[in-house]
Design a protein around this motif. Structure first.
Motif, short mmCIF file in Angstrom:
data_model
loop_
_atom_site.label_atom_id
_atom_site.label_comp_id
_atom_site.label_asym_id
_atom_site.label_seq_id
_atom_site.Cartn_x
_atom_site.Cartn_y
_atom_site.Cartn_z
N MET A 160 -12.58 -1.82 -2.28
CA MET A 160 -11.64 -0.76 -2.63
C MET A 160 -10.24 -1.37 -2.60
SD MET A 160 -11.80 2.82 -0.78
CE MET A 160 -10.56 2.94 0.43
N ASN A 161 -9.54 -1.34 -3.74
CA ASN A 161 -8.22 -1.99 -3.84
C ASN A 161 -7.12 -0.97 -4.06
OD1 ASN A 161 -8.32 -5.32 -5.03
ND2 ASN A 161 -10.12 -4.21 -4.32
N LEU A 162 -6.50 -0.52 -2.97
CA LEU A 162 -5.35 0.39 -3.11
C LEU A 162 -4.07 -0.32 -2.69
CD1 LEU A 162 -7.89 2.35 -2.21
CD2 LEU A 162 -6.10 3.99 -1.84
N THR A 163 -4.13 -0.94 -1.52
CA THR A 163 -2.91 -1.35 -0.82
C THR A 163 -2.18 -2.51 -1.51
OG1 THR A 163 -4.05 -0.68 1.19
CG2 THR A 163 -2.03 -1.94 1.47
N GLU A 164 -0.85 -2.37 -1.57
CA GLU A 164 0.05 -3.44 -2.03
C GLU A 164 1.15 -3.55 -0.98
OE1 GLU A 164 1.38 -2.53 -6.03
OE2 GLU A 164 -0.68 -2.13 -6.68
N PRO A 165 1.93 -4.64 -1.00
CA PRO A 165 2.92 -4.80 0.08
C PRO A 165 3.84 -3.58 0.24
CG PRO A 165 2.74 -6.82 -1.18
CD PRO A 165 1.86 -5.82 -1.87
N GLN A 166 4.27 -2.99 -0.86
CA GLN A 166 5.20 -1.84 -0.78
C GLN A 166 4.45 -0.51 -0.83
OE1 GLN A 166 4.42 -3.46 -3.41
NE2 GLN A 166 3.98 -1.85 -4.87
N ALA A 167 3.14 -0.53 -0.96
CA ALA A 167 2.37 0.71 -1.10
C ALA A 167 1.21 0.74 -0.12
CB ALA A 167 1.85 0.85 -2.54
N GLY A 168 1.46 1.31 1.07
CA GLY A 168 0.40 1.46 2.08
C GLY A 168 -0.02 2.91 2.10
N ASP A 170 1.83 5.23 1.27
CA ASP A 170 2.42 5.78 0.06
C ASP A 170 1.78 5.12 -1.17
OD1 ASP A 170 4.04 6.92 -1.80
OD2 ASP A 170 5.89 5.93 -1.15
N VAL A 171 0.57 5.55 -1.48
CA VAL A 171 -0.21 4.92 -2.55
C VAL A 171 0.54 5.03 -3.89
CG1 VAL A 171 -2.44 4.94 -3.75
CG2 VAL A 171 -2.34 5.51 -1.36
N GLY A 172 1.28 6.14 -4.05
CA GLY A 172 2.00 6.37 -5.30
C GLY A 172 3.03 5.30 -5.62
N ALA A 173 3.37 4.46 -4.64
CA ALA A 173 4.38 3.41 -4.87
C ALA A 173 3.77 2.15 -5.46
CB ALA A 173 5.08 3.09 -3.55
N LEU A 174 2.48 2.16 -5.78
CA LEU A 174 1.86 0.91 -6.25
C LEU A 174 2.37 0.50 -7.63
CD1 LEU A 174 -0.63 1.38 -8.50
CD2 LEU A 174 -1.76 2.27 -6.50
N ARG A 175 2.36 -0.83 -7.87
CA ARG A 175 2.97 -1.36 -9.10
C ARG A 175 1.99 -2.13 -9.97
NH1 ARG A 175 7.45 -4.18 -5.82
NH2 ARG A 175 8.69 -2.42 -5.09
N THR A 176 0.79 -2.41 -9.50
CA THR A 176 -0.15 -3.20 -10.30
C THR A 176 -0.29 -2.57 -11.69
OG1 THR A 176 -1.32 -4.01 -8.38
CG2 THR A 176 -2.57 -3.96 -10.41
N LEU A 177 -0.21 -3.44 -12.71
CA LEU A 177 -0.08 -2.96 -14.08
C LEU A 177 -1.41 -3.10 -14.84
CD1 LEU A 177 2.16 -2.00 -16.09
CD2 LEU A 177 2.29 -4.39 -16.83
N ALA A 178 -1.72 -2.09 -15.66
CA ALA A 178 -2.91 -2.14 -16.51
C ALA A 178 -2.47 -2.01 -17.97
CB ALA A 178 -3.85 -1.00 -16.15
N LEU A 179 -2.93 -2.96 -18.80
CA LEU A 179 -2.61 -2.88 -20.23
C LEU A 179 -3.90 -2.73 -21.02
CD1 LEU A 179 0.01 -5.79 -20.55
CD2 LEU A 179 0.47 -3.33 -20.59
N LYS A 180 -3.89 -1.81 -21.99
CA LYS A 180 -5.13 -1.58 -22.76
C LYS A 180 -5.33 -2.71 -23.76
CE LYS A 180 -7.82 2.08 -24.67
NZ LYS A 180 -7.94 3.49 -24.93
N ASP A 181 -6.57 -3.19 -23.87
CA ASP A 181 -6.89 -4.27 -24.80
C ASP A 181 -7.51 -3.68 -26.07
OD1 ASP A 181 -6.84 -6.91 -25.32
OD2 ASP A 181 -8.03 -7.51 -23.57
N ASN A 182 -7.65 -4.52 -27.11
CA ASN A 182 -8.17 -4.02 -28.39
C ASN A 182 -9.61 -3.52 -28.28
OD1 ASN A 182 -5.77 -4.74 -29.50
ND2 ASN A 182 -6.48 -6.80 -30.10
N THR A 221 1.74 9.44 -7.62
CA THR A 221 0.26 9.44 -7.71
C THR A 221 -0.25 10.02 -9.04
OG1 THR A 221 0.32 11.50 -6.48
CG2 THR A 221 -0.24 9.54 -5.22
N LYS A 222 0.62 10.75 -9.76
CA LYS A 222 0.17 11.34 -11.03
C LYS A 222 0.01 10.30 -12.14
CE LYS A 222 1.59 16.09 -10.51
NZ LYS A 222 2.75 16.38 -9.64
N GLY A 223 0.56 9.10 -11.90
CA GLY A 223 0.49 8.07 -12.94
C GLY A 223 -0.44 6.93 -12.58
N ILE A 224 -1.45 7.22 -11.77
CA ILE A 224 -2.33 6.14 -11.30
C ILE A 224 -3.71 6.27 -11.96
CG2 ILE A 224 -3.57 5.33 -9.26
CD1 ILE A 224 -1.10 5.90 -7.66
N SER A 225 -4.26 5.15 -12.40
CA SER A 225 -5.60 5.16 -13.01
C SER A 225 -6.53 4.24 -12.21
CB SER A 225 -5.53 4.66 -14.45
OG SER A 225 -4.52 5.37 -15.15
#
Ligand code: FAD
Length: 570
Positions: A160-168, A170-182, A221-225
């Motif tokens: 389970m991968n939620l935590t980032e250095p700035q997002a414990g 406060d999960v909504g603070a996470l920054r990991t980026l997802a880009l859609k592929d073709n 948190t509303k913008g997390i997938s």
């Protein structure tokens, strides 16, 4: 050496909760006493004979990273293989995808035994179980067909991968980026920290369920997938053919749980599949988190049991001081001293109610799913933060008392009791800290009218009346606690400022756990004539339930108690 508490477990399942009656007319109807006994016996043997002996390795041979490879204690290989081959990873998984299809209550019993035997190792299948649950609920059929059979068999494992250095918290603070592929898949870039079992080679693939953010998604948190990101990319048939772009940067050096590799993972355009809908990841992840929260509650319980067993064994053999009840005995086992007895009874009774609370939560989840009953669903979510928070706190408290009973030997590593203390400590922190659980409890779970809370208090009142008829000496204790907590509940739901609720959240949750515990003890008094159970119930109600009154009173002091009234202190 650890002895699986099968008699205790069976008493709760069969006598107190009457599991067979509960499962009448549900899909678990075929679960009979023989099957249940067979499972418990099988896992007892596995836990006592194969897993428990490796628990010292889990402490003294920490997982480490050498030449980009995670090195684990050698003994973990056979132990993990046996857990997987027994079917204990996919025990509650849907039979359609290779699971055993058993209810969560059975998984809960199995997980208790495995976790008492070796907490570090048992965390691995626990993570996979949460992932199986989340994929069953939210993934599409293609993903289910590729991943679930391998996860259920334990051939692959889950994280389970939620935590980032700035997002414990406060999960909504996470920054990991997802880009859609073709091709409809996604590319993940970012860093995740503290990932339990994030890298290892016990299983041939590791599947990460990961939260990330799409470009231009709403803030918080509303913008997390939610995404599934495997270490090795499988084809349609589940054959592994490509390494994904995930780098294990390091493993953490921890206070305890040394056998569990806690990884810092770096994702660089790693191939991923969306689970559920874009921006609805939190909802989907909650499936995994709720399952895992009960699992973590069980971890707390498992360590209470282990610590209590070790303390009783030690107290029966260590001789010190005079026996106050027998002047001829100049040196007596310390179990005969009042202070030691009090501590052991506290440990025994708190472990008993922790187990009952975990079992009731699991049964309520099972029944709510099966009957699709909205009230039971809300009751299950009401009980989950109580179980997570209380059972893990008690795990720490009981382990602490066990060290005390060992005296100086408790501080010396060879008794193994300090491992229990160090291992259990994380359970109050991960899966949402206990403080966050308490806020969730008084905020979301209590709701605006407190209907579930009042229904539990009503049930206690009913049991109080039954016990009153038996002329038991404990009815007054229960009534006092129930009245105090009812007042606190009235106060909680009448607060307009959420921070007033939050300021009393922790004592309020504890008060609720204590009274729910009293209800289990009442039911015990009503159900059984076993002397030891009756004595334990009476001890708990007279010695521990009164704290419910104190906690209820503190719960209603309001936010000023922590802000305006104490402004000059910090
Ligand atoms: C051994 C280990 C294993 C872990 N495994 C995983 C894993 O597998 N996957 C994963 O994603 N994460 C994992 N974690 C991370 C874990 O879930 C977080 O550490 C935890 O959620 C707390 O986050 P934090 O450490 O950033 O603490 P913080 O969020 O910084 O919290 C610090 C303190 O502040 C309090 N606090 C924070 N916010 C609030 C608030 N709004 N109101 C009141 N109090 C608040 C907290 O209760 C806590 O007491 C693991 C951590 C460890 C140490």
């Amino acid at each position: 050496m650890y002895k699986a508490p099968i008699k205790e477990i069976k008493f709760l399942l069969k006598d107190l909760f009457q599991i067979e009656k509960l499962f009448k007319n549900t899909k678990y109807e075929s679960l009979d006493e023989d099957t249940l006994d067979g499972i418990l016996d099988e896992v007892r043997k596995l836990s006592e004979k194969l897993i428990s002996p490796i628990n010292r390795d889990a402490d003294t041979k920490p997982a480490c990273l050498k030449n980009k490879k995670v090195i684990l204690p050698e003994s973990f290989n056979e132990a993990y293989k046996s857990i997987a081959e027994g079917g204990w990873v996919g025990i509650s998984g849907d039979v359609k995808y290779g699971g055993l299809g058993l209810p969560l209550i059975v998984t809960t019993c199995v997980n208790e035994l495995l976790s008492s035997a070796c907490l570090s190792l048992a965390l691995n299948p626990l993570m996979t179980q949460g992932q199986i649950d989340a994929l069953e609920s939210h993934a599409n059929e293609d993903i289910k067909n590729i991943f679930l059979p391998k996860l259920n068999s334990g051939e692959w494992s889950g994280t389970m991968n939620l935590t980032e250095p700035q997002a414990g918290s406060d999960v909504g603070a996470l920054r990991t980026l997802a880009l859609k592929d073709n091709d409809g898949t996604y590319k993940i870039t970012g860093q995740k920290i503290y990932i339990s079992w994030g890298d290892h080679s016990l299983s041939s693939n590791i599947c990460h369920l990961l939260l990330a953010r799409l470009p231009n998604s709403p803030k918080g948190t509303k913008g997390i997938s939610l995404f599934l990101v495997p270490k090795y990319i499988p084809d349609q048939n589940g054959n592994i053919n490509e390494v994904n772009s995930i780098n294990t940067i390091s493993l953490e050096h921890k206070m305890g749980l040394h056998g569990s590799p806690t990884a810092v993972l770096e994702y660089k355009n790693a191939k991923a599949w969306l689970i559920g809908e874009e921006n609805k990841g939190m909802m989907a992840m909650f499936t995994m988190m709720n399952n895992a929260r009960l699992g973590v509650a069980v971890q707390g319980l498992s360590q209470s049991e282990l610590a209590t067993q070790k303390a009783i064994e030690f107290a029966k053999t260590r001789q010190q001081g005079r026996n106050m009840n027998n002047s001829e005995e100049i040196s007596t086992p310390i179990i005969n001293h009042a202070d030691v007895r009090r501590n052991l009874l506290i440990m025994k009774s708190l472990t008993y109610i922790s187990r009952a609370l975990c079992f009731e939560t699991a049964l309520t989840i099972d029944l709510s799913k099966n009957k699709n009953d909205p009230f039971l669903k809300r009751k299950a979510s009401f009980l989950t933060p109580i179980a997570k928070s209380f059972c893990t706190e008690i795990g720490g408290k009981v382990a602490d008392l066990a060290i005390q009973i060992h005296g100086g030997m408790g501080y010396i590593e060879e008794t193994g009791i300090s491992q229990v203390y160090r291992d259990v400590r994380i359970t109050s922190i991960y899966e949402g800290t206990n403080g966050i659980q308490a806020m969730d409890f008084v905020g979301r779970k209590l709701g605006s009218n407190g209907d579930i809370a009042y229904s539990i208090l009503d049930e206690i009142k009913m049991n109080e009346q039954i016990i009153n008829q038996k002329k038991s000496s404990v009815a007054d204790y229960i009534e006092n606690a129930r009245i105090s907590l009812t007042k606190a509940t009235d106060w909680m739901i009448s607060q307009n400022d959420l921070n007033d609720r939050y300021s009393g959240a922790d004592p309020f949750l504890r008060a609720f756990a204590l009274i729910i515990g009293a209800n289990y003890m009442l039911k015990t008094l009503i159900t059984t004539d076993q002397e030891d159970k009756i004595e334990l119930a009476n001890f708990y109600i007279k010695n521990l339930l009164p704290f419910c009154n104190v906690e209820s009173s503190i719960a209603t002091l309001g936010a000023n108690n922590l802000y305006e009234n104490v402004n000059s202190i910090f």
